[in-house]
Design a protein around this motif. Sequence first.
Motif, PDB file in Angstrom:
ATOM      1  N   UNK A   1       0.867  -1.174   0.000  1.00 37.33           N
ATOM      2  CA  UNK A   1       0.000   0.000   0.000  1.00 37.33           C
ATOM      3  C   UNK A   1       0.909   1.230   0.000  1.00 37.33           C
ATOM      4  N   UNK A   2       0.952   2.007  -1.099  1.00 34.03           N
ATOM      5  CA  UNK A   2       1.857   3.161  -1.180  1.00 34.03           C
ATOM      6  C   UNK A   2       1.593   4.202  -0.097  1.00 34.03           C
ATOM      7  N   UNK A   3       0.409   4.182   0.491  1.00 32.59           N
ATOM      8  CA  UNK A   3       0.111   5.132   1.570  1.00 32.59           C
ATOM      9  C   UNK A   3       0.840   4.751   2.856  1.00 32.59           C
ATOM     10  N   UNK A   4       1.271   3.514   2.958  1.00 33.50           N
ATOM     11  CA  UNK A   4       1.945   3.051   4.173  1.00 33.50           C
ATOM     12  C   UNK A   4       3.465   3.045   4.042  1.00 33.50           C
TER      13      UNK A   4
ATOM     14  N   UNK B   1       7.734  12.379   6.638  1.00 29.07           N
ATOM     15  CA  UNK B   1       6.304  12.072   6.628  1.00 29.07           C
ATOM     16  C   UNK B   1       5.711  12.147   5.229  1.00 29.07           C
ATOM     17  N   UNK B   2       6.491  11.879   4.225  1.00 32.89           N
ATOM     18  CA  UNK B   2       6.024  11.843   2.839  1.00 32.89           C
ATOM     19  C   UNK B   2       5.936  10.384   2.427  1.00 32.89           C
ATOM     20  N   UNK B   3       4.787  10.018   1.885  1.00 31.36           N
ATOM     21  CA  UNK B   3       4.600   8.623   1.499  1.00 31.36           C
ATOM     22  C   UNK B   3       4.908   8.405   0.020  1.00 31.36           C
ATOM     23  N   UNK B   4       5.057   7.154  -0.327  1.00 32.36           N
ATOM     24  CA  UNK B   4       5.248   6.788  -1.733  1.00 32.36           C
ATOM     25  C   UNK B   4       4.052   7.242  -2.557  1.00 32.36           C
ATOM     26  N   UNK B   5       2.860   7.166  -1.990  1.00 38.13           N
ATOM     27  CA  UNK B   5       1.655   7.598  -2.709  1.00 38.13           C
ATOM     28  C   UNK B   5       1.700   9.093  -3.022  1.00 38.13           C
TER      29      UNK B   5
END
Length: 98
Positions: free
Chosen positions: A12-15, A22-26
């Motif tokens: 899950x790119x949000x995780x 605090x920047x996600x892959x998403x």
Amino acid sequence: MIKLNIDLEKINPEEVFICGCDVTLKDILDLIDQGITDIQLIKRLTHVGMGFCQGRYCIDTVARIIAWKTGKDLKEIKLPVARTPIRPVKMKVMADEE
């Protein structure tokens, strides 16, 4: 061409956090999908590179994600320029001592 050793279908790119920023892959993938591939602009929009590592780890990761997502060579990805302080100032100057 960059190949990832992870299967994006299984995560899950949000995780997945790029760094301590605090920047996600998403966050990064969404910007690239919008056509934003300039790291300096991504930095301003997400604050990636502004955490404790000051971009030492996450900027390279973002460059690799952009290269992978766009099919560009990693050498084509322009890295942001580090800005140094204008001039160091001694503490006694800031304390108004002579």
